[in-house]
Design an enzyme around this catalytic site. Structure first.
Site, mmCIF file in Angstrom:
data_model
loop_
_atom_site.group_PDB
_atom_site.id
_atom_site.type_symbol
_atom_site.label_atom_id
_atom_site.label_comp_id
_atom_site.label_asym_id
_atom_site.label_seq_id
_atom_site.Cartn_x
_atom_site.Cartn_y
_atom_site.Cartn_z
ATOM 1 N N TYR A 224 0.891 -1.306 0.312
ATOM 2 C CA TYR A 224 -0.083 -0.059 -0.186
ATOM 3 C C TYR A 224 0.744 0.968 -0.119
ATOM 4 C CZ TYR A 224 -3.062 3.578 1.406
ATOM 5 O OH TYR A 224 -3.772 4.784 1.533
ATOM 6 N N LYS B 75 1.270 4.291 -3.150
ATOM 7 C CA LYS B 75 1.105 5.330 -2.717
ATOM 8 C C LYS B 75 1.754 6.168 -3.547
ATOM 9 C CE LYS B 75 -2.761 6.891 -1.837
ATOM 10 N NZ LYS B 75 -3.630 6.911 -2.374
HETATM 11 N N1 LIG Z 1 -8.340 6.737 5.086
HETATM 12 C C1 LIG Z 1 -7.833 6.902 5.289
HETATM 13 O O1 LIG Z 1 -7.048 6.960 6.892
HETATM 14 C C2 LIG Z 1 -6.875 7.535 4.264
HETATM 15 C C3 LIG Z 1 -5.335 8.367 5.154
HETATM 16 C C4 LIG Z 1 -4.309 8.989 3.642
HETATM 17 C C5 LIG Z 1 -4.813 9.043 2.952
HETATM 18 N N2 LIG Z 1 -6.049 8.194 2.408
HETATM 19 C C6 LIG Z 1 -6.047 8.258 0.514
HETATM 20 O O2 LIG Z 1 -7.671 8.362 0.207
HETATM 21 C C7 LIG Z 1 -8.245 8.554 -0.865
HETATM 22 C C8 LIG Z 1 -9.531 7.472 0.246
HETATM 23 O O3 LIG Z 1 -9.394 6.513 0.942
HETATM 24 P P1 LIG Z 1 -11.106 6.496 1.815
HETATM 25 O O4 LIG Z 1 -10.569 5.685 3.573
HETATM 26 O O5 LIG Z 1 -12.008 7.065 1.065
HETATM 27 O O6 LIG Z 1 -10.920 4.847 1.318
HETATM 28 P P2 LIG Z 1 -12.706 4.248 0.648
HETATM 29 O O7 LIG Z 1 -11.667 2.354 -0.012
HETATM 30 O O8 LIG Z 1 -13.265 4.623 1.220
HETATM 31 O O9 LIG Z 1 -12.769 4.804 -1.004
HETATM 32 C C9 LIG Z 1 -12.220 4.748 -1.099
HETATM 33 C C10 LIG Z 1 -13.044 4.931 -3.148
HETATM 34 O O10 LIG Z 1 -12.003 4.270 -4.502
HETATM 35 C C11 LIG Z 1 -13.496 2.871 -5.177
HETATM 36 N N3 LIG Z 1 -12.540 2.403 -5.871
HETATM 37 C C12 LIG Z 1 -11.561 1.547 -5.774
HETATM 38 N N4 LIG Z 1 -11.146 0.990 -6.489
HETATM 39 C C13 LIG Z 1 -11.548 1.947 -7.330
HETATM 40 C C14 LIG Z 1 -10.751 1.665 -9.300
HETATM 41 N N5 LIG Z 1 -10.423 0.531 -9.400
HETATM 42 N N6 LIG Z 1 -11.690 2.777 -9.509
HETATM 43 C C15 LIG Z 1 -12.555 3.169 -9.794
HETATM 44 N N7 LIG Z 1 -13.125 3.184 -8.095
HETATM 45 C C16 LIG Z 1 -12.411 2.210 -7.603
HETATM 46 C C17 LIG Z 1 -13.949 2.846 -3.707
HETATM 47 O O11 LIG Z 1 -15.584 2.182 -4.807
HETATM 48 C C18 LIG Z 1 -13.468 3.660 -3.059
HETATM 49 O O12 LIG Z 1 -15.265 4.543 -3.045
HETATM 50 C C19 LIG Z 1 -7.275 6.721 -1.060
HETATM 51 O O13 LIG Z 1 -6.609 7.273 -1.991
HETATM 52 C C20 LIG Z 1 -6.220 6.612 0.397
HETATM 53 O O14 LIG Z 1 -4.872 5.997 -0.094
HETATM 54 C C21 LIG Z 1 -6.907 7.803 3.097
HETATM 55 C C1 LIG Z 2 -2.589 -2.789 16.899
HETATM 56 C C2 LIG Z 2 -3.759 -2.337 17.620
HETATM 57 C C3 LIG Z 2 -4.072 -3.043 18.521
HETATM 58 O O1 LIG Z 2 -5.513 -1.576 19.343
HETATM 59 C C4 LIG Z 2 -4.374 -1.970 16.956
HETATM 60 C C5 LIG Z 2 -4.091 -1.270 15.481
HETATM 61 C C6 LIG Z 2 -4.684 0.544 14.973
HETATM 62 C C7 LIG Z 2 -4.273 0.190 13.492
HETATM 63 C C8 LIG Z 2 -4.966 -0.659 12.853
HETATM 64 C C9 LIG Z 2 -4.474 1.428 12.865
HETATM 65 C C10 LIG Z 2 -3.200 2.195 13.030
HETATM 66 C C11 LIG Z 2 -3.104 3.270 11.692
HETATM 67 C C12 LIG Z 2 -3.372 3.027 11.233
HETATM 68 C C13 LIG Z 2 -3.410 4.100 9.853
HETATM 69 C C14 LIG Z 2 -2.999 5.161 10.146
HETATM 70 O O2 LIG Z 2 -3.631 5.923 10.704
HETATM 71 C C15 LIG Z 2 -2.792 5.666 8.870
HETATM 72 C C16 LIG Z 2 -3.473 5.024 7.154
HETATM 73 C C17 LIG Z 2 -2.815 6.111 6.328
HETATM 74 C C18 LIG Z 2 -3.803 5.701 4.856
HETATM 75 O O3 LIG Z 2 -3.300 6.591 3.757
HETATM 76 C C19 LIG Z 2 -4.758 4.527 5.407
HETATM 77 C C20 LIG Z 2 -5.637 4.050 6.551
HETATM 78 C C21 LIG Z 2 -3.652 3.943 7.598
HETATM 79 C C22 LIG Z 2 -2.517 3.165 6.859
HETATM 80 C C23 LIG Z 2 -4.277 3.233 9.054
HETATM 81 C C24 LIG Z 2 -4.832 1.963 8.773
HETATM 82 C C25 LIG Z 2 -4.830 1.101 10.499
HETATM 83 C C26 LIG Z 2 -3.658 1.388 11.414
HETATM 84 C C27 LIG Z 2 -2.794 0.688 10.928
#
Ligand SMILES: NC(=O)c1ccc[n+]([C@@H]2O[C@H](COP(=O)([O-])OP(=O)(O)OC[C@H]3O[C@@H](n4cnc5c(N)ncnc54)[C@H](O)[C@@H]3O)[C@@H](O)[C@H]2O)c1
Ligand SMILES: C[C@@H](CO)CCC[C@@H](C)[C@H]1CC[C@H]2[C@@H]3[C@H](O)C=C4C[C@@H](O)CC[C@]4(C)[C@H]3CC[C@]12C
Length: 369
Positions: free
Chosen positions: A159, A163
Site C-alpha cells: 500500500y 501511494k
Molecule cells: N482513510 C484514511 O485514513 C486515508 C489516509 C490517507 C490517505 N487516504 C487516501 O484517500 C483516498 C480515499 O481513501 P478512503 O479512506 O476514502 O477509501 P475508500 O475505500 O473508502 O474509498 C476509495 C474509493 O475508491 C473506489 N475505488 C476503488 N477501486 C476503484 C477502481 N478500480 N476504480 C474506481 N474506483 C475505485 C472505491 O469504490 C471507493 O469508493 C485513497 O486514495 C487513500 O489512499 C486515506
Molecule cells: C495494534 C492494535 C491494537 O488496538 C491497533 C491497530 C491499529 C491499526 C489498525 C491502525 C493504526 C494506524 C492506522 C493507519 C494510519 O492511521 C494511517 C493510514 C494511512 C492511510 O493512507 C490508510 C489508512 C492507514 C494505513 C491506517 C490504517 C489502520 C492503522 C494501521
C-alpha cells in the site's frame, strides 16, 4: 467551454467519489462551491445516496467505472475542468493482492493523468497519504514534522509503495502539455489517519468493544503519537486546492501538502477513545496489557493464519506486523504550508469534528449504554 470562474466552473470530476473521503469531498463541493455547474462522480461502486444529489441546482452525473480501464477514465474526464482523484485501494490488512493494489493505485493514477493530458483537463488534485513518507521500515519516529522534514522514506508494504509511486507520477506530470497546448497543474495532498463520519475502522473498533462487554484493551503505549485529521477538513482542503490551483498554478503546481487541522496529538487508541468513550466504551489499562514481544508474535501468527486459511476464507484481522508497526511508531505533522500557499484554515474546529464523529458512532447500530 469557458473556464473563467466568473462564468461558473465547468465539469469537476470526483474519482472515488463514493468512498469514505470521496463522499465528503462530493458533499463539500456541492456546499462550498457556488460556481460549480457540473459534477461527475466516478467510482467502481456507486452509492444509493447519489440519487438525492440529482435534484439540486448542480448537474450531478454518476459514472460507474474502473480507474484501471483507461478508456473509461478518459470518457469520464473528457471536457472537465478539474479532477479530484481520491479513488484507490486502501488495504493494509492483506485483503487484496499486491498486484491489484498496484494496478488500482498506480496504473489507475497513470490512467487519470493520461486522461487529463489527452482530453485537455488542466487541473489534477491527487489524494496521497502520510504513508508516502512514513512510518518507515525502521520504525523511526516522525515527530510533528512538516513537508520539508528530512526522513528516510523507505517502504516495503504494497500500500505505501503504491501511494509513493502514484504520488511521484502525479508530481512528475505537473507541467505536461494537455490537449490544446496548456500545461497540466497537479498537486498531492497527504492526509494522516482520517477519522469522522463513515470511518470503517472506527466502526470496527466500536463493534469489537461491544463484543468485549464495552471494553477495549490498551495495546500501544500512550506516549506514541499518531497523526489524525477530520474527514471534513480533508475534504475542505481538496475543494480549496481544486479552486485555487488555477489561480496559483506557479506556486502550487507540483507541490505536496500534508492534511492537518487542530485534532490533538494522541496515541491511536487514546484518540479513538475521544469518540468511543462517550459512546459507552472504556479503554482498560494505563500501560499496554500485553508485552510487546507477545503482540509481535500474535501479529506474525495472524499472517500465518491468513496464509493457511486463504484457500477457505479471507482472514484479515486488524493486527498484523505492518499495522502494529504503524500504531507503535510516532508519526505526527505540524505544518502551515497549506495556509501559506492557498489560505487553508480548518473548516471544522476540533470540538465540532469530535461532536460530529461521536454523533455518527452513536448512530451506528447498537449502543453500549
Ligand atoms: N482513510 C484514511 O485514513 C486515508 C489516509 C490517507 C490517505 N487516504 C487516501 O484517500 C483516498 C480515499 O481513501 P478512503 O479512506 O476514502 O477509501 P475508500 O475505500 O473508502 O474509498 C476509495 C474509493 O475508491 C473506489 N475505488 C476503488 N477501486 C476503484 C477502481 N478500480 N476504480 C474506481 N474506483 C475505485 C472505491 O469504490 C471507493 O469508493 C485513497 O486514495 C487513500 O489512499 C486515506
Ligand atoms: C495494534 C492494535 C491494537 O488496538 C491497533 C491497530 C491499529 C491499526 C489498525 C491502525 C493504526 C494506524 C492506522 C493507519 C494510519 O492511521 C494511517 C493510514 C494511512 C492511510 O493512507 C490508510 C489508512 C492507514 C494505513 C491506517 C490504517 C489502520 C492503522 C494501521
Amino acid at each position: 467551454m469557458a473556464s473563467d470562474s466568473r462564468f461558473g466552473r465547468p465539469g469537476t470530476v470526483a474519482a472515488g467519489g463514493c468512498g469514505f473521503l470521496g463522499e465528503h469531498v462530493v458533499r463539500m463541493l456541492l456546499q462550498q462551491e457556488p460556481q460549480l455547474r457540473e459534477l461527475r462522480i466516478f467510482d467502481l461502486h456507486l452509492g444509493p445516496w447519489l440519487e438525492e444529489l440529482k435534484t439540486g441546482p448542480v448537474q450531478v452525473t454518476a459514472i460507474q467505472g474502473d480507474v484501471t480501464q483507461a478508456h473509461e477514465v478518459a470518457a469520464a474526464v473528457a471536457g472537465a475542468h478539474v479532477v479530484i482523484h481520491t479513488a484507490g485501494l486502501v488495504d493494509v490488512f492483506g485483503k487484496t493482492s499486491p498486484e491489484t493494489i498496484h494496478e488500482v493505485n498506480v496504473q489507475g493514477t497513470r490512467n487519470v493523468i493520461e486522461a487529463c493530458v489527452q482530453t485537455g483537463t488542466r487541473f489534477l488534485v491527487y489524494t496521497s497519504s502520510m504513508e508516502v513518507v512514513g512510518p518507515n521500515v525502521k520504525g523511526q519516529p516522525f515527530y510533528r514534522g512538516n513537508e520539508n522534514t528530512p526522513y528516510e522514506a523507505v517502504h516495503r508494504h504494497p500500500y505505501p509503495c503504491s501511494k509513493a509511486l502514484a504520488e511521484q507520477l502525479v508530481l512528475e506530470a505537473n507541467g505536461r502539455k494537455v490537449l490544446g497546448g496548456l500545461p497540466l497543474v497537479t498537486c498531492a495532498l497527504r492526509p494522516t489517519g482520517i477519522y469522522g463520519e463513515g470511518h470503517q475502522i472506527m466502526r470496527d473498533f466500536y463493534h469489537q468493544g461491544l463484543r468485549l462487554g464495552g471494553r477495549l484493551f490498551r495495546a500501544i503505549p500512550a506516549s506514541v503519537e499518531h497523526g489524525r485529521v477530520y474527514v471534513g477538513n480533508v475534504a475542505w482542503m481538496h475543494v480549496l486546492v481544486a479552486r485555487e490551483l488555477e489561480h496559483r498554478a506557479a506556486l502550487m503546481g507540483g507541490q505536496v501538502y500534508f492534511c492537518y487541522d487542530n485534532s490533538p496529538y494522541k496515541s491511536y487508541e487514546d484518540f479513538n477513545m475521544e469518540f468511543l468513550g462517550p459512546c459507552g466504551l472504556r479503554l482498560v489499562g494505563t500501560h499496554p496489557l500485553l508485552p510487546y514481544w507477545l503482540l509481535v508474535f500474535l501479529a506474525a501468527l495472524n499472517v500465518l493464519l491468513q496464509w493457511l486459511l486463504r484457500p477457505l476464507l479471507l482472514y484479515a484481522p486488524l493486527l498484523n506486523p505492518y499495522t502494529l508497526a504503524m500504531a507503535n511508531t510516532t508519526f505526527t505533522v505540524s505544518t502551515d504550508k497549506a495556509r501559506r500557499h492557498f489560505g487553508y484554515e480548518p473548516l471544522f474546529s476540533w470540538e465540532e469534528s469530535r461532536t460530529r464523529t461521536i454523533r455518527w458512532v452513536q448512530a451506528v447500530e447498537g449502543s453500549a449504554q
